[in-house]
Design a protein around this motif. Structure first.
Motif, PDB file in Angstrom:
ATOM      1  N   GLY A  16     -23.615  -7.338  12.678  1.00 39.58           N
ATOM      2  CA  GLY A  16     -23.956  -7.092  14.070  1.00 39.58           C
ATOM      3  C   GLY A  16     -24.376  -5.647  14.227  1.00 39.58           C
ATOM      4  N   THR A  17     -23.751  -4.942  15.147  1.00 41.41           N
ATOM      5  CA  THR A  17     -24.112  -3.547  15.404  1.00 41.41           C
ATOM      6  C   THR A  17     -23.112  -2.562  14.824  1.00 41.41           C
ATOM      7  OG1 THR A  17     -22.941  -3.561  17.538  1.00 41.41           O
ATOM      8  CG2 THR A  17     -25.276  -4.191  17.549  1.00 41.41           C
ATOM      9  N   GLN A  18     -22.064  -3.062  14.165  1.00 39.02           N
ATOM     10  CA  GLN A  18     -21.024  -2.187  13.645  1.00 39.02           C
ATOM     11  C   GLN A  18     -20.878  -2.366  12.135  1.00 39.02           C
ATOM     12  OE1 GLN A  18     -19.554   0.142  15.138  1.00 39.02           O
ATOM     13  NE2 GLN A  18     -19.554  -0.297  17.324  1.00 39.02           N
ATOM     14  N   PRO A  19     -20.547  -1.294  11.405  1.00 40.10           N
ATOM     15  CA  PRO A  19     -20.382  -1.410   9.953  1.00 40.10           C
ATOM     16  C   PRO A  19     -19.209  -2.317   9.595  1.00 40.10           C
ATOM     17  CG  PRO A  19     -19.661   0.746  10.744  1.00 40.10           C
ATOM     18  CD  PRO A  19     -20.339   0.093  11.890  1.00 40.10           C
ATOM     19  N   ILE A  20     -19.283  -2.921   8.423  1.00 38.10           N
ATOM     20  CA  ILE A  20     -18.206  -3.811   7.993  1.00 38.10           C
ATOM     21  C   ILE A  20     -16.879  -3.072   7.939  1.00 38.10           C
ATOM     22  CG2 ILE A  20     -18.676  -3.437   5.523  1.00 38.10           C
ATOM     23  CD1 ILE A  20     -17.827  -6.392   5.082  1.00 38.10           C
ATOM     24  N   LEU A  21     -16.907  -1.767   7.664  1.00 38.12           N
ATOM     25  CA  LEU A  21     -15.682  -0.976   7.683  1.00 38.12           C
ATOM     26  C   LEU A  21     -15.000  -1.060   9.033  1.00 38.12           C
ATOM     27  CD1 LEU A  21     -13.716   1.126   6.516  1.00 38.12           C
ATOM     28  CD2 LEU A  21     -15.368   2.905   7.163  1.00 38.12           C
ATOM     29  N   TRP A  22     -15.746  -0.985  10.117  1.00 33.40           N
ATOM     30  CA  TRP A  22     -15.196  -1.101  11.472  1.00 33.40           C
ATOM     31  C   TRP A  22     -14.542  -2.463  11.664  1.00 33.40           C
ATOM     32  CZ3 TRP A  22     -16.416  -4.422  15.530  1.00 33.40           C
ATOM     33  CH2 TRP A  22     -15.969  -4.063  16.802  1.00 33.40           C
ATOM     34  N   HIS A  23     -15.187  -3.517  11.191  1.00 35.34           N
ATOM     35  CA  HIS A  23     -14.617  -4.864  11.320  1.00 35.34           C
ATOM     36  C   HIS A  23     -13.279  -4.952  10.586  1.00 35.34           C
ATOM     37  CE1 HIS A  23     -18.140  -7.039  13.072  1.00 35.34           C
ATOM     38  NE2 HIS A  23     -18.798  -6.010  12.539  1.00 35.34           N
ATOM     39  N   ILE A  24     -13.205  -4.375   9.392  1.00 31.22           N
ATOM     40  CA  ILE A  24     -11.950  -4.400   8.629  1.00 31.22           C
ATOM     41  C   ILE A  24     -10.862  -3.638   9.369  1.00 31.22           C
ATOM     42  CG2 ILE A  24     -10.849  -3.662   6.472  1.00 31.22           C
ATOM     43  CD1 ILE A  24     -13.694  -4.015   5.176  1.00 31.22           C
ATOM     44  N   MET A  25     -11.203  -2.493   9.905  1.00 28.53           N
ATOM     45  CA  MET A  25     -10.226  -1.707  10.650  1.00 28.53           C
ATOM     46  C   MET A  25      -9.788  -2.425  11.920  1.00 28.53           C
ATOM     47  SD  MET A  25     -12.007   2.026   9.962  1.00 28.53           S
ATOM     48  CE  MET A  25     -10.820   3.044  10.817  1.00 28.53           C
ATOM     49  N   LYS A  26     -10.695  -3.151  12.564  1.00 32.85           N
ATOM     50  CA  LYS A  26     -10.324  -3.946  13.741  1.00 32.85           C
ATOM     51  C   LYS A  26      -9.353  -5.056  13.378  1.00 32.85           C
ATOM     52  CE  LYS A  26     -11.884  -3.987  17.515  1.00 32.85           C
ATOM     53  NZ  LYS A  26     -11.421  -3.400  18.807  1.00 32.85           N
ATOM     54  N   ILE A  27      -9.552  -5.668  12.198  1.00 33.49           N
ATOM     55  CA  ILE A  27      -8.613  -6.710  11.743  1.00 33.49           C
ATOM     56  C   ILE A  27      -7.212  -6.128  11.649  1.00 33.49           C
ATOM     57  CG2 ILE A  27      -7.983  -8.167   9.774  1.00 33.49           C
ATOM     58  CD1 ILE A  27     -11.049  -8.452   9.248  1.00 33.49           C
ATOM     59  N   TYR A  28      -7.093  -4.959  11.026  1.00 39.42           N
ATOM     60  CA  TYR A  28      -5.786  -4.303  10.929  1.00 39.42           C
ATOM     61  C   TYR A  28      -5.292  -3.860  12.308  1.00 39.42           C
ATOM     62  CZ  TYR A  28      -5.475  -4.106   5.840  1.00 39.42           C
ATOM     63  OH  TYR A  28      -5.347  -4.432   4.509  1.00 39.42           O
ATOM     64  N   GLY A  29      -6.204  -3.336  13.116  1.00 43.23           N
ATOM     65  CA  GLY A  29      -5.815  -2.842  14.426  1.00 43.23           C
ATOM     66  C   GLY A  29      -5.221  -3.910  15.311  1.00 43.23           C
ATOM     67  N   GLN A  30      -5.660  -5.159  15.151  1.00 38.03           N
ATOM     68  CA  GLN A  30      -5.112  -6.253  15.958  1.00 38.03           C
ATOM     69  C   GLN A  30      -3.635  -6.497  15.674  1.00 38.03           C
ATOM     70  OE1 GLN A  30      -7.377  -6.412  18.472  1.00 38.03           O
ATOM     71  NE2 GLN A  30      -6.748  -8.530  18.556  1.00 38.03           N
ATOM     72  N   PRO A  69     -19.629   0.216   2.825  1.00 40.12           N
ATOM     73  CA  PRO A  69     -18.810   0.013   4.024  1.00 40.12           C
ATOM     74  C   PRO A  69     -19.537   0.293   5.334  1.00 40.12           C
ATOM     75  CG  PRO A  69     -17.549   1.154   2.346  1.00 40.12           C
ATOM     76  CD  PRO A  69     -18.966   1.117   1.862  1.00 40.12           C
ATOM     77  N   MET A  70     -20.688   0.984   5.257  1.00 40.75           N
ATOM     78  CA  MET A  70     -21.450   1.270   6.469  1.00 40.75           C
ATOM     79  C   MET A  70     -22.553   0.248   6.739  1.00 40.75           C
ATOM     80  SD  MET A  70     -20.002   3.716   7.933  1.00 40.75           S
ATOM     81  CE  MET A  70     -21.228   4.043   9.206  1.00 40.75           C
ATOM     82  N   VAL A  71     -22.671  -0.771   5.896  1.00 40.11           N
ATOM     83  CA  VAL A  71     -23.639  -1.845   6.150  1.00 40.11           C
ATOM     84  C   VAL A  71     -23.122  -2.675   7.319  1.00 40.11           C
ATOM     85  CG1 VAL A  71     -24.754  -3.887   5.197  1.00 40.11           C
ATOM     86  CG2 VAL A  71     -24.422  -1.862   3.767  1.00 40.11           C
ATOM     87  N   GLU A  72     -23.982  -2.936   8.290  1.00 36.57           N
ATOM     88  CA  GLU A  72     -23.541  -3.543   9.533  1.00 36.57           C
ATOM     89  C   GLU A  72     -23.381  -5.057   9.462  1.00 36.57           C
ATOM     90  OE1 GLU A  72     -26.274  -1.652   9.327  1.00 36.57           O
ATOM     91  OE2 GLU A  72     -26.061   0.078  10.683  1.00 36.57           O
TER      92      GLU A  72
END
Length: 267
Positions: free
Chosen positions: A38-52, A33-36
């Motif tokens: 861009g500059t952010q881990p895929i975990l961050w992208h998943i959380m952003k999807i939910y956050g939207q 989950p910490m593999v990026e």
């Protein structure tokens, strides 16, 4: 019909404990989950999807190299914002800029280095304080309408809903006329067949299907028994979905991000 709470109340459980052996080029020193991207881990992208969609409560099931994930969130502000440190006072840094609008509450839960997916969920159930919770894996992104997923779940009234996606072939697909190839598609999306794309919704009663055995997997007896009891629905997702299972997947997702057209980015 099950009453629907607001998205901000619903916890999102994300599996973050696997070793990512098929992506070992990137996971030798960090959890998948910490593999990026861009500059952010895929975990961050998943959380952003939910956050939207208004989700803000996240429960991360840690395992392999879990400290890397803990450190990421403990030092999130230091990594993303300007700050001033008073070197002789020992006081906390004074932050200046605010680059993001995340209003997240993140619980990092140690669930064991070798625990199965069902065992990980079983170990975090004390943090699930609502009748409904979401659940997904920390290694796939999608352009998914989470409101529509929840509408489907509450409308069907069963204990579980799984997002069904069309799988991508591991092989190039060819259209052939005699001895001539007239069309070639690399890793096409298959029109037939549906597989789990993660992005589950569960009612708390579904936890009764789990075992206390730390080695058991959610995808075996728990989900199989929910299906046999007619307590699982499917939400069909026809849009973009892509896992990060292999190094090729890693390169593909980063190519989409670099080209400024990642299909999952809605923020």
């Amino acid at each position: 019909m099950i009453a629907r709470p607001s998205n901000s109340e619903i916890p999102v459980v994300i599996l973050c404990g696997g070793k990512g052996t098929r992506l070992r080029e990137e996971t030798v020193s960090r959890p998948k989950p910490m593999v990026e991207i861009g500059t952010q881990p895929i975990l961050w992208h998943i959380m952003k999807i939910y956050g939207q969609f208004g989700f803000r409560r996240f429960i991360l099931c840690l395992g392999y190299k879990g400290w890397e994930i803990k450190q990421y969130f403990l030092r999130y502000h230091e990594m993303h914002r300007d700050f001033t440190v008073s070197m002789n006072s020992g006081e906390a840094p004074q932050f200046h800029t605010r680059d993001s609008d995340e209003d997240w509450e993140v619980t990092c839960a140690e669930t064991g280095a070798d625990t199965g997916t069902g065992g990980r969920l079983h170990r975090v159930q004390s943090y699930l304080d609502t009748p409904t919770f979401c659940f997904t894996y920390g290694d796939a992104v999608a352009r998914i309408d989470l409101d529509a997923l929840l509408d489907s779940h509450f409308g069907e009234g069963r204990l579980a809903t799984v997002t069904g996606v069309h799988p991508t072939s591991r092989y190039g697909e060819m259209n052939v006329e005699g001895s001539q190839v007239v069309e070639f598609n690399e890793k096409p999306t298959l029109a037939e067949g549906v597989v789990s794309g993660g992005f589950f919704v569960f009612q708390r009663e579904a936890l009764q299907y789990l075992s206390s055995d730390p080695e058991h997997f959610l995808e075996l007896e728990p989900l199989q028994n929910l299906a046999r009891d007619r307590q699982m629905s499917v939400y069909h997702h026809e849009g973009f979905w892509h896992p990060m299972d292999t190094y090729r997947d890693y390169l593909h997702l980063n190519k989409l991000w670099k080209e400024a057209k990642p299909p999952w980015k809605t923020w």
